[in-house]
Design a protein around this motif. Structure first.
Motif, PDB file in Angstrom:
ATOM      1  N   PRO A  91      28.756  83.019  57.225  1.00 49.85           N
ATOM      2  CA  PRO A  91      28.688  83.496  59.072  1.00 49.85           C
ATOM      3  C   PRO A  91      29.738  81.877  59.270  1.00 49.85           C
ATOM      4  CG  PRO A  91      26.988  83.256  57.522  1.00 49.85           C
ATOM      5  CD  PRO A  91      28.142  82.370  56.414  1.00 49.85           C
ATOM      6  N   PRO A  92      30.869  81.932  60.434  1.00 55.78           N
ATOM      7  CA  PRO A  92      31.368  81.001  60.953  1.00 55.78           C
ATOM      8  C   PRO A  92      30.328  79.725  61.269  1.00 55.78           C
ATOM      9  CG  PRO A  92      31.925  82.972  61.486  1.00 55.78           C
ATOM     10  CD  PRO A  92      30.733  83.325  60.813  1.00 55.78           C
ATOM     11  N   GLY A  93      30.574  78.846  61.396  1.00 59.36           N
ATOM     12  CA  GLY A  93      29.617  77.382  61.915  1.00 59.36           C
ATOM     13  C   GLY A  93      28.788  77.356  61.079  1.00 59.36           C
ATOM     14  N   ALA A  94      28.797  78.567  60.097  1.00 60.29           N
ATOM     15  CA  ALA A  94      26.826  77.705  59.154  1.00 60.29           C
ATOM     16  C   ALA A  94      27.764  75.986  58.650  1.00 60.29           C
ATOM     17  CB  ALA A  94      26.983  78.567  58.458  1.00 60.29           C
ATOM     18  N   PRO A  95      26.549  75.480  57.852  1.00 58.10           N
ATOM     19  CA  PRO A  95      27.408  74.804  57.078  1.00 58.10           C
ATOM     20  C   PRO A  95      28.035  75.197  55.646  1.00 58.10           C
ATOM     21  CG  PRO A  95      24.971  74.556  57.534  1.00 58.10           C
ATOM     22  CD  PRO A  95      25.574  75.662  57.708  1.00 58.10           C
ATOM     23  N   VAL A  96      29.016  73.730  55.444  1.00 59.35           N
ATOM     24  CA  VAL A  96      29.679  74.384  54.599  1.00 59.35           C
ATOM     25  C   VAL A  96      29.399  73.550  52.779  1.00 59.35           C
ATOM     26  CG1 VAL A  96      32.370  73.875  54.443  1.00 59.35           C
ATOM     27  CG2 VAL A  96      31.207  74.296  56.437  1.00 59.35           C
ATOM     28  N   ILE A  97      29.798  74.778  52.144  1.00 59.55           N
ATOM     29  CA  ILE A  97      30.126  74.184  50.525  1.00 59.55           C
ATOM     30  C   ILE A  97      30.694  74.203  50.059  1.00 59.55           C
ATOM     31  CG2 ILE A  97      28.188  74.150  48.412  1.00 59.55           C
ATOM     32  CD1 ILE A  97      26.726  72.984  50.915  1.00 59.55           C
ATOM     33  N   GLU A  98      31.826  73.317  49.213  1.00 62.66           N
ATOM     34  CA  GLU A  98      32.708  73.672  49.483  1.00 62.66           C
ATOM     35  C   GLU A  98      32.708  73.538  47.430  1.00 62.66           C
ATOM     36  OE1 GLU A  98      34.539  69.386  49.788  1.00 62.66           O
ATOM     37  OE2 GLU A  98      35.381  70.694  51.789  1.00 62.66           O
ATOM     38  N   PHE A  99      33.882  74.380  46.799  1.00 61.93           N
ATOM     39  CA  PHE A  99      33.565  74.821  45.278  1.00 61.93           C
ATOM     40  C   PHE A  99      35.032  73.892  44.983  1.00 61.93           C
ATOM     41  CE2 PHE A  99      29.684  77.401  45.530  1.00 61.93           C
ATOM     42  CZ  PHE A  99      29.187  77.761  44.362  1.00 61.93           C
ATOM     43  N   ARG A 100      34.784  73.199  43.868  1.00 61.94           N
ATOM     44  CA  ARG A 100      35.715  72.680  44.139  1.00 61.94           C
ATOM     45  C   ARG A 100      36.633  72.101  42.791  1.00 61.94           C
ATOM     46  NH1 ARG A 100      34.214  65.871  45.775  1.00 61.94           N
ATOM     47  NH2 ARG A 100      34.082  66.044  47.492  1.00 61.94           N
TER      48      ARG A 100
END
Length: 427
Positions: A38-47
């Motif tokens: 979802p746009p605007g949702a908290p972002v989680i990065e998979f590095r």
């Protein structure tokens, strides 16, 4: 089409399997720059692919935690927002231990890992987990000492960054949300002194004395003599220095000693602040009985401890906090704690629930850690700093959701003075 979309949509599918939900309330950003969710949702990065590989081999809270501690996944914004979103869906929302994936779900995870090039042998756990020792009989004196050292001997300078100038590592007592952390901790220490009815000349035992903050406050403000015991040598060293610097070395004795080895009672009062969580359910009855024996007739004990409020199922002993933070730690229900104290012959005078106060305290500690992040990493390691950030932020939400509580139980041994008719002296 998959090549155009990138890796992120496939990560979302895998994470959905692990969490037990089709709706991921997060925006996922993959190592190839693609995004999904979802746009605007908290972002989680998979590095890296390694983060997904960890989850493939441990498709539960532990796999997610290992990937975060290792720096293979990270939050791009407010950590609390991401945790709040996760806690509202799937297995996190059910308040139960993670259900293992079905055969069909495991096949789905393996296929995703193959497509994104993440299949492989299980990665070695981060060293912060490998340092935990579980050798010997659980809650033996030797194993308890090792568990305490793992948690508390991280470095006094590191704890000073997180805890602030009071160096108190337990729930503070807040007048409101705007009360400063140091003021709230001083208020907690004074509240305990008043509940114990401390007066000049009393001899007090502080079980699990930490860095000596309660001993200093009680000796300085109430004129008592304090014996503090801890299993952490680093804590004891700093507590002794603080007592000496305050001119209270003749009033405060700090020992590296198991409470089970204290034999020079009786004491007029006993404080146990944030220590009973280390005792364990199998030993809580013996703990209460030992403290009863160390109290003089009419003496009071204040037991300040976290409780497990989320029903019959306790936290998974093989999840993140037992492996990384509190080896062998156990949260008991308020009922179980009171039953142990009463069974030992102690009369309950007062119970005060401080659940909301611990959420505020933990958020303040997280703020301190984040404000001093580079220094915290220098003093320990990035992995260790990540462990503490993850543990404190997730714990704050646990208290705010009511999974955990924290209670001050005031009890008294029969004999001596009668307890007060009303609680005016400590309210």
């Amino acid at each position: 089409m998959r090549r155009k979309e990138g890796v992120a949509p496939q990560l979302a599918d895998a994470l959905g399997v692990i969490l037990g939900t089709e709706e991921i309330p997060l925006r996922l950003r993959a190592w190839d720059g693609s995004e999904a969710g979802p746009p605007g949702a908290p972002v989680i990065e998979f590095r890296s692919r390694r983060g997904l590989r960890r989850m493939l081999w441990s498709p539960n809270q532990l796999g997610l935690s290992r990937a975060y501690v290792a720096g293979e996944i990270d939050g791009a914004g407010d950590l609390f927002e991401g945790f709040s979103a996760l806690s509202s869906v799937g297995k996190f929302a059910e308040l139960k231990a993670f259900r293992p994936p079905t055969i069909r779900e495991r096949i789905r995870l393996v296929r995703t890992a193959i497509r994104v090039g993440a299949l492989g042998f299980p990665p070695t756990p981060p060293p912060e987990e490998m340092s935990v020792t579980r050798l010997g009989r659980k809650h033996s004196k030797e194993r308890d000492a090792a568990a305490i050292s793992h948690h508390y001997d991280v470095g006094n300078d590191f704890y000073a960054l997180v805890l602030g100038q009071t160096m108190v590592y337990s729930c503070a007592v807040w007048d409101d949300e705007t009360t400063g952390l140091d003021t709230a901790q001083e208020a907690k220490l004074d509240l305990i002194c008043r509940k114990l009815g401390l007066r000049p000349g009393m001899r007090v035992l502080d079980v699990g004395c930490g860095w000596g903050s309660f001993a200093l406050h009680a000796a300085q403000e109430y004129g008592v003599d304090v014996v503090g015991v801890t299993l952490s040598k680093e804590q004891a060293d700093l507590a002794r220095k603080r007592a000496s610097d305050a001119g209270l070395a003749d009033r405060i004795e700090i020992r590296v000693q198991d409470y089970r080895d204290v034999h020079d009672g009786p004491f007029d009062a006993i404080s146990s602040i944030g220590m009973a969580e280390h005792v364990g359910g199998s030993q809580i009855g013996a703990y209460a009985s030992r403290l009863f024996e160390l109290l003089r007739p009419g003496g009071r004990l204040l037991n300040h401890a976290i409780s497990w409020n989320a029903g019959e199922m306790p936290p998974d002993p093989d999840s993140f906090i037992p492996r990384y933070v509190f080896p062998d730690g156990e949260m008991l229900s308020l009922t179980a704690m009171i039953e142990a104290l009463e069974s030992a012959g102690l009369e309950v005078l007062d119970v005060e629930a401080l659940r909301r106060h611990y959420g505020l305290t933990l958020r303040a500690w997280v703020h301190n850690l984040e404000e001093n992040w580079d220094e915290a990493v220098r003093l320990t390691s990035e992995g260790r700093a990540r462990v503490w950030r993850l543990y404190m932020a997730s714990s704050a939400l646990g208290f705010e959701r009511g999974l955990n509580g924290v209670n001050q139980i005031l009890v008294q041994r029969a004999g001596g003075e009668e307890p007060p008719l009303r609680r005016r002296e400590w309210i």
